[in-house]
Design a protein around this motif. Structure first.
Motif, PDB file in Angstrom:
ATOM      1  N   VAL A 199      50.358   0.693 -15.591  1.00 19.56           N
ATOM      2  CA  VAL A 199      49.519   0.130 -16.655  1.00 19.56           C
ATOM      3  C   VAL A 199      49.141  -1.310 -16.322  1.00 19.56           C
ATOM      4  O   VAL A 199      49.985  -2.116 -15.942  1.00 19.56           O
ATOM      5  N   LYS A 200      47.858  -1.626 -16.523  1.00 22.58           N
ATOM      6  CA  LYS A 200      47.358  -2.971 -16.234  1.00 22.58           C
ATOM      7  C   LYS A 200      47.098  -3.790 -17.497  1.00 22.58           C
ATOM      8  O   LYS A 200      46.780  -4.961 -17.408  1.00 22.58           O
ATOM      9  N   ASN A 201      47.260  -3.204 -18.648  1.00 15.35           N
ATOM     10  CA  ASN A 201      46.963  -3.850 -19.919  1.00 15.35           C
ATOM     11  C   ASN A 201      47.991  -4.948 -20.238  1.00 15.35           C
ATOM     12  O   ASN A 201      49.179  -4.654 -20.385  1.00 15.35           O
TER      13      ASN A 201
ATOM     14  N   LYS B  35      48.618  -6.528 -22.980  1.00 17.30           N
ATOM     15  CA  LYS B  35      49.303  -6.314 -24.261  1.00 17.30           C
ATOM     16  C   LYS B  35      50.446  -5.320 -24.097  1.00 17.30           C
ATOM     17  O   LYS B  35      51.520  -5.492 -24.678  1.00 17.30           O
ATOM     18  N   PHE B  36      50.225  -4.295 -23.297  1.00 19.49           N
ATOM     19  CA  PHE B  36      51.294  -3.327 -23.017  1.00 19.49           C
ATOM     20  C   PHE B  36      52.494  -4.041 -22.405  1.00 19.49           C
ATOM     21  O   PHE B  36      53.633  -3.799 -22.795  1.00 19.49           O
ATOM     22  N   HIS B  37      52.234  -4.910 -21.432  1.00 23.67           N
ATOM     23  CA  HIS B  37      53.318  -5.602 -20.742  1.00 23.67           C
ATOM     24  C   HIS B  37      54.051  -6.574 -21.660  1.00 23.67           C
ATOM     25  O   HIS B  37      55.265  -6.732 -21.549  1.00 23.67           O
TER      26      HIS B  37
END
Length: 190
Positions: free
Chosen positions: A160-162, A164-166
């Motif tokens: 995942v590159k998002n 906010k996810f990280h």
């Protein structure tokens, strides 16, 4: 007890280098506030690793209960703590001149970071087994299930590159780790 003291010193030295590396990297933001701006997700992973290193040291106190040591168990413990040191050096490289900022750096190295963090969670299972099957089973289902879920989350972190996810991912890791420590280890070790 002599073997445990030897192992304890090796762990302490490597842990000290790891913690010092995290502290040195973080203090640079205070020493040179205009050079490179911190990235909150990166800083939260630094906090998570700091917490994990302290937890690791507490966790390894149980190594004192091992009556008979073998070289490969010792070697495994050394590799395990070395992996944590490498993770810390990935969080704070010698310089980030090739990157715009810590956000750019973090996303360029997230495969290494999450890959090695996954290795740590796999190693944690074997480390727990080294302390004995009774100890492993006394911890119950949570340790293997916890590690499997954390490995899956790390593999998602690689993909995942998002941003906010990280950010959410690291917050979940920190909160869970604090609850895990409080529930299992907020009792005196005898």
């Amino acid at each position: 007890m002599e073997v445990f003291n030897h192992i304890k010193y090796i762990i302490a030295i490597t842990l000290s280098f790891s913690i010092a590396h995290l502290l040195r990297g973080t203090v640079k933001f205070i020493q040179h506030p205009n050079r490179v701006k911190p990235y909150i997700t990166h800083l939260l992973w630094v906090i998570y690793m700091y917490l994990t290193l302290i937890h690791f040291w507490w966790w390894e106190l149980r190594l004192a209960e091992i009556a008979q040591w073998y070289f490969f168990a010792y070697f495994f413990i050394v590799l395990y703590i070395t992996n944590y040191y490498v993770i810390c050096t990935i969080l704070y490289p010698d310089d980030i001149n090739d990157y715009k900022d810590y956000k750019d750096y973090f996303f360029s190295r997230k495969t290494w970071f999450f890959g090695l963090l996954s290795v740590a969670f796999i190693a944690d299972i074997f480390d727990t087994l080294i302390k004995g099957k009774d100890y492993f089973f006394r911890l119950g289902w949570e340790v293997p299930v916890r590690n499997l879920i954390l490995i899956i989350l790390c593999l998602n972190g690689i993909k995942v590159k998002n941003p906010k996810f990280h950010l959410i991912l690291v917050i979940v890791f920190i909160i869970y780790e604090l609850f895990f420590i409080a529930r299992l280890y907020d009792v005196p070790i005898k």
